[in-house]
Design an enzyme around this catalytic site. Structure first.
Site, short mmCIF file in Angstrom:
data_model
loop_
_atom_site.label_atom_id
_atom_site.label_comp_id
_atom_site.label_asym_id
_atom_site.label_seq_id
_atom_site.Cartn_x
_atom_site.Cartn_y
_atom_site.Cartn_z
N GLY A 184 0.76 -1.25 0.00
CA GLY A 184 0.00 0.00 0.00
C GLY A 184 0.79 1.29 0.00
O GLY A 184 0.20 2.37 0.05
N LYS A 186 2.41 2.73 -2.45
CA LYS A 186 2.11 3.50 -3.66
C LYS A 186 0.66 3.96 -3.68
O LYS A 186 0.35 5.09 -4.06
CB LYS A 186 2.45 2.67 -4.90
CG LYS A 186 3.94 2.43 -5.05
CD LYS A 186 4.26 1.71 -6.31
CE LYS A 186 5.11 0.50 -6.19
NZ LYS A 186 5.58 -0.01 -4.97
N ASP A 231 -6.71 -11.27 -10.19
CA ASP A 231 -5.51 -11.43 -10.99
C ASP A 231 -5.48 -10.20 -11.91
O ASP A 231 -6.48 -9.90 -12.58
CB ASP A 231 -5.63 -12.71 -11.81
CG ASP A 231 -4.39 -12.98 -12.66
OD1 ASP A 231 -3.82 -12.02 -13.21
OD2 ASP A 231 -3.98 -14.15 -12.76
N CYS A 304 11.24 -3.75 -9.54
CA CYS A 304 12.43 -3.63 -8.68
C CYS A 304 13.49 -4.61 -9.18
O CYS A 304 14.14 -5.31 -8.42
CB CYS A 304 12.09 -3.84 -7.21
SG CYS A 304 11.27 -5.40 -6.87
#
Length: 407
Positions: A184, A186, A231, A304
């Site tokens: 959470g 972002k 999804d 990342c």
């Protein structure tokens, strides 16, 4: 006196070392010697040894010294000039600084910094590029248990994870989708920039991770979020027409090895092939969920990871499958441009608009950010075909030829 000329170990010595390894200090010295030779190859090489042989030994030694599998070491070594590669691997051995993001729904950075300083916390602003971030150097109190933390005045959040939201630049009263939202950081940053107006749909496919997402939304006083558990590939069938879509995609984690060293040994070719397939499916869903008629129509893709196959190659795939998008400037004033060519493979020239971040260069996790603008809803492929977005991506439809009437 003269430095003794360095010679590579013979195949017999390499074999013997596998049975009876050298100590780490000897390996480290040999890594330095090989790099010295590679930097002045014509002068320092052994006449009968090729550059490839030096590289092979270097790779073997670095795998042993830093503890990576050969597949990943090979992949990461290719990203950098040799001296810089060592800086990258060294940076992965030390933790990045703890950073927090001020929650502007409840606090101002100046006041938060003062409150934490009064508790004995040693901190500084992260850098010029963010008005809300603080780096915490040391703290006599657990930074995740202060009254300010409990009251939702800040989120403990890696500096790199501010970047995709800064690039997304959500505005008040917009509809925003965060496709992979847990825990959470972002989502709540988007909500703060939007001043709790409009709507942030915070989706995450992982049920377990949603608890943290919901808890953070409540703690930070976010009231414009809707949490769901699909999804990501099911969008836009679930919901579409967003002004802005953020896809911080599941990835190999090669940018966060300092946080999770297991990546060094547990990622192989199968993992990369599975992840890149998923990333490609998700990015098409993200694009198809954005509203081209919106004044924004923005999609941000981030990972990342530092590998090209999860970054530039996925963006290139999106550009080829969706001619109705183009890359635009991320608006991030720093970071390195994405690769426009890599190991004989060329990418679209606009790839230089994407941004790469590295632990050794930017003192934050390795990260990648790409920002797209969606230009239209219809996507022309060939004269007689057009793409129709569906939940799982898109389908190609043939244009029906008008029958000529007989007389």
């Amino acid at each position: 006196g003269e430095r003794e000329a360095f010679s590579l170990p013979t195949p017999e010595q390499v074999e013997a070392e596998q049975q009876d390894p050298l100590d780490l200090l000897q390996v480290q010295l040999r890594i330095q010697e090989i790099i010295r030779v590679l930097n002045n190859f014509a002068m320092l090489r052994e006449p009968e040894r090729s550059r490839a042989e030096y590289m092979e030994q270097l790779q073997r030694d670095m795998c042993y010294y830093y503890g990576y599998n050969e597949y990943l070491m090979d992949k990461l070594l290719q990203l950098f000039p040799i001296n810089e590669a060592v800086e990258f691997f060294e940076a992965n051995e030390t933790a990045r600084p703890v950073t927090v993001r001020t929650n502007t729904l409840k606090a101002r950075r100046r006041d938060l910094a003062q409150a934490l300083i009064n508790r004995g916390v040693n901190l500084d602003p992260i850098g010029k590029w963010t008005k809300v971030g603080l780096t915490v150097f040391d703290s006599p109190v657990p930074i995740g248990a202060t009254p300010e933390y409990m009251a939702g005045h800040y989120m403990i959040q890696a500096a790199s994870s501010f970047l995709p939201v800064v690039a997304l630049a959500p505005m008040e009263n917009e509809r925003v989708l965060d496709m992979s939202a847990a825990p959470g950081g972002k989502t709540t940053y988007c909500a703060a920039l939007m001043k709790n107006t409009g709507l942030v749909v915070a989706n995450d496919a992982n049920r377990e991770r949603q608890r943290a997402l919901v808890a953070n939304i409540h703690r930070l006083g976010v009231s414009n979020a809707l949490v769901c558990n699909y999804d990501g590939r099911e969008f836009p069938q679930v919901m579409g027409g967003f002004d802005r879509v953020l896809l911080d995609a599941p990835c190999s984690g090669t940018g966060v090895i300092s946080k999770d060293a297991s990546v060094k040994t547990n990622k192989g070719p199968d993992d990369f092939s599975m992840l890149t397939t998923l990333q490609k499916e998700l990015i098409l869903s993200a694009i198809d969920s954005a509203n081209a008629d919106s004044s924004a129509g923005v999609i941000v893709y981030s990972t990342c990871s530092v590998t090209v196959d999860e970054n530039e190659a996925v963006v290139e795939y999106a550009l080829s499958r969706r001619p109705n998008i183009r890359l635009v400037d991320t608006g991030l004033g720093f970071g390195r441009p994405g690769f426009t060519s890599y190991r004989g493979r060329s990418f679209h020239k606009s790839m230089s608009l994407t941004r790469r971040f590295y632990p050794h260069a930017h003192n934050m996790d390795g990260f990648f950010v790409a920002k797209f603008k969606k230009l239209s809803t219809k996507m022309q492929i060939e004269d007689n075909q057009f793409v129709v977005p569906t939940g799982s991506g898109a389908t190609l439809k043939q244009r029906k030829k008008k029958k000529k009437r007989g007389n």
